[in-house]
Design a protein around this motif. Structure first.
Motif, short mmCIF file in Angstrom:
data_model
loop_
_atom_site.label_atom_id
_atom_site.label_comp_id
_atom_site.label_asym_id
_atom_site.label_seq_id
_atom_site.Cartn_x
_atom_site.Cartn_y
_atom_site.Cartn_z
N ARG B 47 0.83 -1.21 0.00
CA ARG B 47 0.00 0.00 0.00
C ARG B 47 0.86 1.25 0.00
NH1 ARG B 47 -5.32 -0.16 1.63
NH2 ARG B 47 -5.02 1.73 2.84
N SER B 50 2.25 1.76 -3.48
CA SER B 50 1.26 2.27 -4.43
C SER B 50 0.82 3.69 -4.09
CB SER B 50 0.03 1.37 -4.46
OG SER B 50 0.32 0.21 -5.18
N GLN B 81 -0.73 -2.88 -9.04
CA GLN B 81 -0.94 -3.75 -7.89
C GLN B 81 -2.27 -4.48 -8.01
OE1 GLN B 81 -1.92 -3.60 -3.22
NE2 GLN B 81 -0.78 -1.85 -3.94
N GLY B 85 -8.17 -9.43 -2.12
CA GLY B 85 -9.58 -9.35 -2.45
C GLY B 85 -9.77 -8.88 -3.88
N GLY B 87 -9.48 -6.65 -6.22
CA GLY B 87 -9.38 -5.33 -6.83
C GLY B 87 -10.15 -5.20 -8.12
N THR B 88 -11.13 -6.05 -8.32
CA THR B 88 -12.00 -5.85 -9.49
C THR B 88 -13.20 -5.03 -9.05
OG1 THR B 88 -13.08 -7.93 -9.00
CG2 THR B 88 -11.34 -7.95 -10.66
N PHE B 89 -13.89 -4.45 -10.02
CA PHE B 89 -15.07 -3.64 -9.71
C PHE B 89 -16.31 -4.51 -9.91
CE2 PHE B 89 -11.67 -0.81 -10.77
CZ PHE B 89 -11.77 0.17 -9.80
N GLY B 90 -16.93 -4.84 -8.80
CA GLY B 90 -18.00 -5.84 -8.83
C GLY B 90 -19.18 -5.50 -9.70
N ASP B 91 -19.51 -4.21 -9.82
CA ASP B 91 -20.70 -3.91 -10.62
C ASP B 91 -20.33 -3.55 -12.07
OD1 ASP B 91 -19.68 -1.44 -10.14
OD2 ASP B 91 -21.59 -0.50 -9.60
N PHE B 92 -19.08 -3.74 -12.41
CA PHE B 92 -18.69 -3.57 -13.81
C PHE B 92 -18.75 -4.92 -14.51
CE2 PHE B 92 -15.83 0.43 -13.90
CZ PHE B 92 -16.69 1.09 -13.05
N THR B 93 -18.93 -4.87 -15.81
CA THR B 93 -18.81 -6.12 -16.56
C THR B 93 -17.33 -6.44 -16.68
OG1 THR B 93 -18.65 -5.00 -18.66
CG2 THR B 93 -20.86 -5.59 -17.94
N GLU B 96 -15.72 -4.02 -18.96
CA GLU B 96 -15.52 -2.70 -18.35
C GLU B 96 -14.35 -2.72 -17.38
OE1 GLU B 96 -20.01 -0.76 -18.39
OE2 GLU B 96 -19.44 -2.11 -16.78
N ILE B 100 -11.23 -0.23 -17.64
CA ILE B 100 -10.80 0.69 -16.59
C ILE B 100 -9.37 0.38 -16.19
CG2 ILE B 100 -11.48 -0.55 -14.47
CD1 ILE B 100 -12.29 3.09 -15.18
N ARG B 148 -6.80 -7.30 -15.56
CA ARG B 148 -7.08 -5.88 -15.33
C ARG B 148 -5.76 -5.13 -15.06
NH1 ARG B 148 -5.68 -2.89 -11.54
NH2 ARG B 148 -6.56 -4.01 -9.78
#
Lengths: 337, 236, 293, 412
Positions: B47, B50, B81, B85, B87-93, B96, B100, B148
């Motif tokens: 962290r 980054s 990085q 957990g 680091g994907t965006f759950g409500d993105f396809t 997407e 991103i 990603r």
């Protein structure tokens, strides 16, 4: 548990001391205003239970407060009960209705619950008007004034103030018992993480409804008292903004602090008046700024301010335990991830 | 040549430091493992690197002093990085998420090419490109997280506990991918792991972190034979 | 039967009003995960500014343009001054702060322009058409069309553009967004700015119908919240459809359900909200993650 | 039929209040609190903030009247002394509970002699018991309902809604004998009182109420109600609502192509409040008024209006000169001065006595022919006359003479 108790008792001692000194300091009309603040304080206590300890956001506390007030008024006017004797009934009736409102809460969370309960608060005054055969419609209801008994040495205001304090004390006492018991543990588990609580076998339904019942009972008691103090109630006193005011009071005071409930109540009773006294035209402006500034300075509410904390530290001399605030993830989220 | 040099890094949450003057280097084109027990400060290091945490000490990446760089700038410089957990965006396809991931890339053509490349590499993702990533399985999500991160064409890929919550077979698969990324594309990797056994088989160099300090370091093959490490982390 | 269709049309017309505020609420939620209770009041302030410029003799179009840009700055300013410092605070705190914004902006308008209602310059023709006895007004139709375009544009921006994706990502998780190189704070700022501008557009659309007054947005707040919930909090088109459904349900319900009647019509948006939340918690167009909020 | 229940509560209330009154101690002739040899303190509680802050113009209107008087030296009262009027204004946001708190504060801390122009029916209801117990005059309440919780110590001002209903009924009976009336009413005491009075005034005639729709102050729009009213086939629209809904009704009538005869209560009929709906749309609207029409650009030669405009400028009042609420406040201030002038002793009792025995008192802003008349025990309504006006697109033009209900205001 001890640590929590002591943490609470530091600001609480201050609030209690101020409350007991008031009759010697404040003139009668101010005593009356403080009595009103105590009513709101009891309702805020209920909101704290719901929001701070079980993590459910409810914007209908003002409506429940109103139900308590109307319960007292109707029992007095239509059934001739002594106003003070109606208070337990006001609490019970409101509690039952609160459970009804709480039923959808079993499936709703955060933002959703906030919107639905805000809706209830908005509909409440209209419902009062619609049910005018019992609520007196817009004319409102006037109740008997509980006169101070003959043996009482002080003024009428002092008597009512004392009555309010007794109600507040009973509320605090009951709430503490509740929070220390199994139900309290259950509620905290619920706030900290509903999913884990469920997987641990905590009975979600029971805990949530219990929270609503207890919270509403307190709102009802505060409302009943409010009715007695004013001697007259009408729908105009229970507009949706009242629920918002109560929420503001709760958060300004500190949502997990019992003493904070009463501090917050004093805030919502006195500050709007003060700000218009400063300048009638700018009153609302100053109040809005006050509110924003207050939340930026004291995110945990007034009870969490350095003064409160240094008091806790003072208490810490007698108890070496770590007195940090009850931590926990955010309840009833309206935003954030 | 070292792509990353960390010297006397201190960082923490609030007033207390979790890291106490940590120093290490990552060589260009290598796989470096950072091992340690829970709470040793591994995640804190990532962290801080980054830029998510304020830190003190020298951090040099590809010749640039990172201390003055915002998190976004660090990504632009080629530091990626994959957080714990996923680091994907759950409500993105899925698509997407990849888009991103390429936020710092300006060439549309390059984005398109990369996307196709990773779809070919991870056919599961291609099948689900229109699905919400929140509905993917754990392994698929880790692959998505990896893809990603790769979309930003990183020079150094940092990965926080890639094995967490995955079945052993899938973990192994992920590490195979790391290896091929390193081998075929010359990518530098910094992998933080509790699963020391597996990690040390893949890594070139390793550091062991204990209570905010690096206690053991050296080539991974040495550490595999190191008695202290064996006892603490390899369960031998 | 004519009455039924008339009420249907009326419902759509009022639905468009709810949808306009809902759109601004949804935008700010989509961009920052905050429900801004002061949104309507910020829009009212913008509307007053536009009105004031017109009063001072500026052409309507020019003053709308100026105020549209100024609204953006207002949103950015509010974010920087008030929201950013507390971004790590508990949600209740943020709720109270937005309530504070609500009180503040309402009082500001009251102080500057007093409580009298005023005529807001209308952008659309005032006439209408009779179709088989059902009256359709031009202004309502125009509002609907503009909103539709607005919602579609917003939806497209969120879905297909880099900026939209970045804004959604920032709202979803600031940390993860930082890790892909997004300047999160800038995105949140843009979100507040855009929402304030959309709020202003909403106020421009509904101003002539509701009349300009410091509390013009207050009665529609609950309806807008219901509309946004119905449509799903993260879908601009959903907010529009939600608004229309709420409007029609209210119009028909208040007239044809005798136990409700016009005096208890406020229960209709609540009932609609409750039903949709119990049946389909994500709303008609929402994505599943919003439920967990 | 809501009427019976409405009456019950006030009756119970009055009995109660009476019981308390008899227990109240008698007062001597020494000066009451709040009045000295050179000043008299008067309190006002009204909404200065919140959704109904428009009503705040009333308090400012009272000040508009009293400020110039203070500058000129004060009011010469019947006991021979000249006193300045000190006004204390508190904000209650129209919350009855805050009204009570304010009045208590005004009486107990500021020690005012009386309160005036308290706005809102429930608000006056809420302070009724207190003013009765303490014997505080509550003068010229801004409420269309006149008999509330403190009958001994309160007096209203604006015509009762029943008076207005009777005026409208008279117009219809005279001019439109077969009118089919659609009624849009505010769902509070205001609308209910009005509706009941209108119904009783047109009973046994050709005029019928064919539809009635309530509005609440929280309704975003009233189009649904208006569509329903239009569909009822009515040819006359009676609007008893606040200014916003009134203006909406006027606009709707034009937009929808429905052209009923429109009668609007004077609460909603001021030109300023109709302006947003488009003045050309308001052409032909009928209202009943008790205040003179003020046009600042064309003041005419009316002495009262001229004085009002001069005072308005001198006091730097915040409301517009055409604001009917501000004008009402000014008239209330005027009435207050009249009462002070005729007070024979510096006591609250004398003040009440004076307020209850007004004999054709003329005020600057009241229409010619409309005066304040009250009589202890018989007549509690100061203004009982109204004049009908019709809007011609630019101004209101009188229709016939003042219609007087002096001494026969219908009870409700």
């Amino acid at each position: 548990m001890n640590g929590t108790r002591l943490f609470q008792s530091a600001p609480a001692a201050l609030v209690t001391a101020v409350a007991l000194c008031l009759p010697f300091l404040a003139p009668d009309f101010m005593l009356f205003e403080f009595s009103i603040a105590v009513c709101y304080g009891i309702a805020i206590l209920g909101l704290n239970l719901l929001l701070g300890f079980s993590g459910q956001i409810c914007l209908a506390q003002g409506a429940l407060f109103g139900i308590g007030a109307y319960a007292t008024a109707i029992l007095n006017v239509n059934f001739g009960m002594d106003p003070i004797a109606t208070l337990p009934f006001a609490a019970i009736i409101t509690s039952l209705i609160g459970v009804l409102i709480g039923l959808p809460a079993l499936r709703l969370q955060g933002l959703q619950l906030a919107i639905v309960t805000f809706g209830v608060a908005s509909a409440f005054p209209q419902l009062l008007l619609k049910m005018d055969w019992i609520t007196g419609g817009v004319t409102g209801l006037a109740t008997d004034q509980p006169l101070a008994p003959k043996w009482f040495p002080g003024s009428q205001e002092l008597w009512l103030y004392g009555l309010s304090l007794i109600c507040a004390a009973i509320s605090v006492f009951m709430l503490r018992r509740l929070l220390r018991g199994d139900t309290g543990r259950l509620m905290r588990a619920l706030r900290d993480n509903p999913l884990i609580a469920e997987s641990l076998g905590v009975n979600l339904t029971k805990a949530r409804l219990a929270a609503f019942a207890a919270s509403s009972a307190l709102a009802g008691l505060g409302g009943g008292l409010f009715c007695i103090l004013n001697g007259f109630i009408s729908p105009q006193s229970f507009l949706p903004m009242k629920s918002i005011d109560i929420l503001i009071g709760g958060i300004v005071g500190g949502i997990t602090s019992m003493a904070g409930a009463f501090i917050g109540a004093v805030f919502i009773v006195f500050v709007p008046g003060w700000t218009t006294d400063i300048n009638p035209a700018l009153g609302g402006l100053i109040y809005g700024l006050c509110l924003i500034a207050m939340m930026m300075v004291a995110r945990q509410g007034i009870a969490g301010l350095p003064i409160g904390r240094s008091l806790q530290a003072l208490g810490g001399i007698f108890n070496k335990k770590d007195l940090s605030r009850v931590p926990g993830p955010l309840p009833g989220q309206l935003g954030g991830e | 040549m070292n792509i990353l040099t960390v010297r006397d890094l201190c960082a923490g949450y609030g007033a207390t430091d979790v890291l106490h003057k940590v120093s290490f280097t990552v060589e260009q084109g290598s796989i470096v493992a950072l091992l340690g027990a829970n709470g040793a400060g591994k995640t804190t290091i990532l962290r801080a690197l980054s830029g998510l945490l304020p830190s003190r000490g020298l951090v040099e990446f590809g010749g640039t002093d990172l201390r003055q760089c915002s998190p976004a700038r660090r990504v632009e410089l080629g530091l990626a990085q994959i957080p714990q957990g996923r680091g994907t965006f759950g409500d993105f396809t899925v698509e997407e998420n990849l888009a991103i991931g390429a936020y710092t890339i300006n060439s549309k053509r390059q984005i398109k090419e990369d996307m196709e490349r990773w779809y070919t590499a991870f056919p599961r993702l291609a099948e689900r490109r229109r699905q919400q990533s929140g509905n993917l399985s754990g392994g698929e999500q880790q692959m998505l997280a990896l893809a990603r991160a790769l979309m930003s064409r990183p020079k150094l890929l940092m990965c926080d506990e890639p094995s967490l919550g995955l079945a052993p077979a899938i973990t192994e698969q992920i590490f195979e991918i790391f290896k091929s990324l390193n081998h075929d594309h010359g990518m530098t990797l910094l992998v933080v792991e509790q699963n020391a056994d597996l990690t040390l088989q893949f890594a070139h160099t390793a550091y062991v972190l204990e209570a905010g300090d690096i206690t053991v370091s050296g080539p991974a093959s040495d550490l595999l034979r190191n008695e202290a490490v064996q006892q603490s982390y390899l369960g031998v | 039967m004519v009455l039924f269709f008339q009420l249907l049309i009326d419902g759509l017309a009022s639905g468009a009003i709810y949808a306009s505020l809902a759109l601004a609420l949804v935008l700010i939620f989509r961009a920052t995960r905050i429900v801004n209770f002061g949104q309507g009041e910020m829009a009212t302030l913008s509307a007053y500014c536009a009105w004031q410029l017109c009063e001072w003799g500026l052409p309507v179009a020019l003053s709308f343009l100026i105020v549209g840009a100024a609204s953006f700055l207002l949103g950015v300013f509010v974010f920087r001054a008030v929201i950013k410092p507390v971004s790590k605070a508990p949600v209740e705190t943020i709720v109270v702060i937005t309530l504070g914004l609500f009180v503040f902006f309402q009082s500001l308008c009251l102080w500057l322009w007093r409580a009298d209602q005023r005529a807001f310059p209308a952008m659309f023709p005032s006439g209408g058409w009779d179709i088989l006895g059902v009256r359709v007004t031009a202004s309502a139709l125009c509002i609907l069309l503009v909103l539709l375009c607005l919602a579609a544009t917003m939806g497209a921006i969120f879905r297909f553009t880099r900026l939209g994706l970045a804004m959604r990502a920032s709202a979803y998780s600031s940390e993860k967004s930082l890790l892909v190189g997004i300047r999160v704070e800038r995105m949140l700022m843009l979100g507040w700015g855009f929402a304030a501008t959309i709020g202003f557009i909403a106020a421009v659309l509904v101003g002539p119908r509701l009349f300009l007054s410091p509390t013009m947005m207050l009665p529609i707040l609950l309806y807008a919240l219901a509309s946004a919930t119905l449509g799903g909090w993260d879908s601009p088109l959903g907010a529009l459809v939600g608004g229309l459904i709420v409007g029609v349900a209210e119009s028909l319900g208040a007239t044809f359900l005798p136990f409700i009647g016009a005096d208890l019509r406020v229960v209709i948006p609540i009932a609609v909200t409750l039903v949709i939340l119990l049946v389909r918690p994500v709303g008609l167009f929402g994505s599943s993650t919003v439920v967990k909020v | 039929m809501r009427l019976p229940t409405l009456i019950k509560a006030p009756l119970a209330l009055q009995a109660l209040v009476f019981a308390m009154l008899t227990a109240a101690p008698a007062r001597a002739e020494e000066p009451s609190a709040g009045i000295t040899d050179d000043t008299v303190k008067i309190g006002i509680s009204g909404p200065l903030t919140g959704p109904v802050a428009a009503l705040g113009a009333i308090a400012d209107g009272v000040r508009t009247r009293t400020d110039p008087i203070n500058v000129a030296g004060g009011v010469r009262m019947a006991d021979g002394k000249t006193r300045k009027i000190e006004l204390l204004v508190e904000d209650d946001g129209l919350d009855p509970q805050r009204t009570l708190t304010n009045v208590r504060k005004l009486v107990e801390r500021e020690e005012v002699l009386a309160v005036v122009a308290t706005a809102g029916t429930p608000n006056n209801q809420a302070i009724g018991r207190y003013i009765n117990q303490r014997g505080i005059p509550n003068l010229f309440m801004y409420s269309g309902v006149h008999e509330l919780a403190g009958p001994e110590w309160e007096i209203g001002f604006v015509p009762s809604f029943t008076t207005e209903a009777a005026t409208f009924a008279k117009y219809l009976l005279d001019n439109k004998r077969q009118a089919k009336v659609a009624l849009l009413y505010l769902n509070t005491e205001t609308g209910q009182t009005f509706q009941a009075a209108l119904e009783s005034a047109i009973s046994d005639s050709g005029v019928t109420i064919v539809a009635a729709q309530p509005v609440t102050s929280a309704d975003p729009t009233v189009e649904t109600q208006l569509s329903t009213l239009k569909a009822s086939g009515a040819d006359t629209l009676v609007v008893i609502t606040g200014p916003r809904q009134g203006a909406e009704a006027v606009r709707f009538a034009t937009e929808s192509g429905w052209k009923p005869t429109t009668l609007i209560s004077n609460i909603a009929a001021s030109i300023a409040s109709l302006k947003p709906a488009g003045l050309e749309n308001a052409k032909g609207v009928i209202t009943s008024q008790f205040l003179k029409q003020v046009n600042a650009s064309m003041p005419g030669d009316d002495v009262g209006v001229k004085r009002y405009l001069a005072d308005h400028a001198a006091a730097q009042s915040k409301f517009s000169t055409e604001d009917a609420l501000g004008q009402s406040g000014y008239a209330i201030g005027d009435a207050l001065v009249k009462v002070l002038e005729s007070m024979k002793a510096p006591t609250r009792e004398a003040m009440m006595e004076a307020a209850r025995n007004l004999d054709h008192a003329q005020l600057d802003l009241l229409l010619p022919g409309i005066t304040l008349t009250t009589k202890t025990g018989e007549d509690v309504y100061p203004i009982e006359s109204l004049q009908l006006f019709q809007f011609d697109g630019a101004a209101y033009q009188p229709m016939g003479d003042v219609i007087s209900f002096e001494g026969k205001t219908p009870r409700h």
